[in-house]
Design a protein around this motif. Structure first.
Motif, PDB file in Angstrom:
ATOM      1  N   GLY A  92      35.334  -6.502 -23.163  1.00  0.00           N
ATOM      2  CA  GLY A  92      36.725  -6.261 -22.810  1.00  0.00           C
ATOM      3  C   GLY A  92      36.924  -6.476 -21.323  1.00  0.00           C
ATOM      4  O   GLY A  92      35.979  -6.787 -20.590  1.00  0.00           O
ATOM      5  N   PRO A  93      38.138  -6.277 -20.832  1.00  0.00           N
ATOM      6  CA  PRO A  93      38.430  -6.496 -19.404  1.00  0.00           C
ATOM      7  C   PRO A  93      37.571  -5.625 -18.477  1.00  0.00           C
ATOM      8  O   PRO A  93      37.287  -6.027 -17.350  1.00  0.00           O
ATOM      9  N   GLY A  94      37.155  -4.462 -18.961  1.00  0.00           N
ATOM     10  CA  GLY A  94      36.369  -3.575 -18.103  1.00  0.00           C
ATOM     11  C   GLY A  94      34.889  -3.584 -18.394  1.00  0.00           C
ATOM     12  O   GLY A  94      34.132  -2.763 -17.839  1.00  0.00           O
ATOM     13  N   ALA A 110      27.891 -16.819 -18.719  1.00  0.00           N
ATOM     14  CA  ALA A 110      29.352 -16.706 -18.704  1.00  0.00           C
ATOM     15  C   ALA A 110      30.011 -17.482 -19.828  1.00  0.00           C
ATOM     16  O   ALA A 110      31.085 -17.093 -20.309  1.00  0.00           O
ATOM     17  N   ARG A 111      29.397 -18.577 -20.263  1.00  0.00           N
ATOM     18  CA  ARG A 111      30.046 -19.385 -21.297  1.00  0.00           C
ATOM     19  C   ARG A 111      30.149 -18.677 -22.643  1.00  0.00           C
ATOM     20  O   ARG A 111      30.876 -19.119 -23.527  1.00  0.00           O
ATOM     21  N   GLY A 116      36.441 -14.527 -16.670  1.00  0.00           N
ATOM     22  CA  GLY A 116      36.671 -13.369 -15.810  1.00  0.00           C
ATOM     23  C   GLY A 116      35.757 -12.195 -16.088  1.00  0.00           C
ATOM     24  O   GLY A 116      35.892 -11.142 -15.448  1.00  0.00           O
ATOM     25  N   THR A 117      34.817 -12.344 -17.029  1.00  0.00           N
ATOM     26  CA  THR A 117      33.895 -11.250 -17.335  1.00  0.00           C
ATOM     27  C   THR A 117      32.975 -10.969 -16.146  1.00  0.00           C
ATOM     28  O   THR A 117      32.435 -11.897 -15.528  1.00  0.00           O
ATOM     29  N   ALA A 139      25.386 -10.531  -8.365  1.00  0.00           N
ATOM     30  CA  ALA A 139      26.611 -10.343  -9.145  1.00  0.00           C
ATOM     31  C   ALA A 139      27.569 -11.512  -8.968  1.00  0.00           C
ATOM     32  O   ALA A 139      27.574 -12.176  -7.926  1.00  0.00           O
ATOM     33  N   ASN A 140      28.382 -11.758 -10.002  1.00  0.00           N
ATOM     34  CA  ASN A 140      29.424 -12.773  -9.826  1.00  0.00           C
ATOM     35  C   ASN A 140      30.653 -12.138  -9.173  1.00  0.00           C
ATOM     36  O   ASN A 140      30.693 -10.923  -8.921  1.00  0.00           O
ATOM     37  N   ALA A 141      31.649 -12.971  -8.892  1.00  0.00           N
ATOM     38  CA  ALA A 141      32.807 -12.515  -8.117  1.00  0.00           C
ATOM     39  C   ALA A 141      33.680 -11.527  -8.874  1.00  0.00           C
ATOM     40  O   ALA A 141      34.557 -10.889  -8.273  1.00  0.00           O
TER      41      ALA A 141
END
Length: 274
Positions: A92-94, A110-111, A116-117, A139-141
């Motif tokens: 989910g978004p969080g 990520a794929r 945006g995860t 970590a990613n952005a």
């Protein structure tokens, strides 16, 4: 526990590393009711640990309306794509995706998840099994400060944590701390063999090498002094230790060999990263 989870934690893979982390979290007070485990065949020892906390591993966790706060990937790199392909429904978004799989880049992970995860890639090492590991993370952005703090607390359940901003440095960390325990075990093997060459019988030689490497490691861990100072403290001028170090610290001695080994491991890590 060092951190509090707002929701559930989905652990995908309860083998050596995933199991070590889970045990660390449970020992620190994470309620079993907050943990979901996806693993078709966890080791018997982990089944017993989970049973104590009323956790039952499932071959596949069905998606629900409640998305986990953390989705931790602890499966072997060679099966990651097959496993991760069905996990996007849980993000989910969080949700923070936290990977302990060697060689799998953030982009390759990520794929499998919504755009945006938040994803953190880590490389732990095997001493994590006894709570004395060290994990390097990047970590990613999309990872928030709170999620980074959450990951820090979760990873500290099995040892120390260090962070790098450049994901490329994960390959260097793999060569140093990830593969490093094998170098230390080889040192113990070589020391035991040298003891035999010096006339000590094999069983005692192995015991001396094991205790010496383990004891020196513990002293290094507990001491405020750095390795060089501890080395100097045990080295008397013109003594026996100095005679040995003259060989090990020669221009063709241990340092150039260790550097060559680490760079070879780093290159191989880069070749294997997907």
């Amino acid at each position: 526990m060092a951190v509090a989870l707002a929701g559930k934690l989905l652990l995908v893979g309860a083998g050596n590393m995933g199991g070590a982390l889970l045990k660390g979290w449970l020992d620190q007070g994470l309620p079993g009711s907050q943990v979901l485990v996806q693993d078709p065949a966890p080791p018997p020892a982990m089944v017993a640990v989970m049973a104590e906390h009323a956790i039952v591993a499932e071959a596949t966790i069905a998606p629900s309306g409640e998305k986990p706060s953390v989705l931790l990937l602890a499966v072997k790199p060679q099966i990651m794509d097959g496993v991760a392909a069905g996990l996007g429904v849980h993000a989910g978004p969080g949700t923070l995706v936290l990977s302990v799989a060697a060689g799998r880049t953030i982009a390759s992970l990520a794929r499998h998840f919504p755009v945006g995860t938040a994803i953190i890639r880590t490389i732990p090492n095997t001493p994590s099994a006894v709570g004395r590991g060290i994990t390097v993370a990047t970590a990613n952005a999309h990872v928030s400060a709170a999620q980074r703090e959450l990951a820090q607390g979760l990873l500290e359940a099995v040892g120390e944590v260090g962070w790098v901003e450049d994901e490329g440095l994960i390959d260097a960390a793999t060569a140093v701390s990830g593969s490093g325990p094998a170098y230390v075990f080889l040192l113990a093997e070589c020391l035991a063999k040298a003891a035999e060459e010096a006339g000590i019988e094999p069983q005692l030689a192995a015991r001396l090498a094991r205790a010496t490497v383990a004891g020196a490691g513990e002293l290094l861990y507990r001491s405020d002094l750095d390795a060089a100072e501890l080395r100097r403290n045990v080295t008397s001028p013109r003594g026996t230790t100095q005679a040995a170090l003259d060989v090990l610290m020669a221009s063709e001695g241990l340092q150039p060999l260790m550097t060559k080994a680490v760079l070879a491991a780093k290159q191989r890590a880069e070749e294997l990263s997907l």
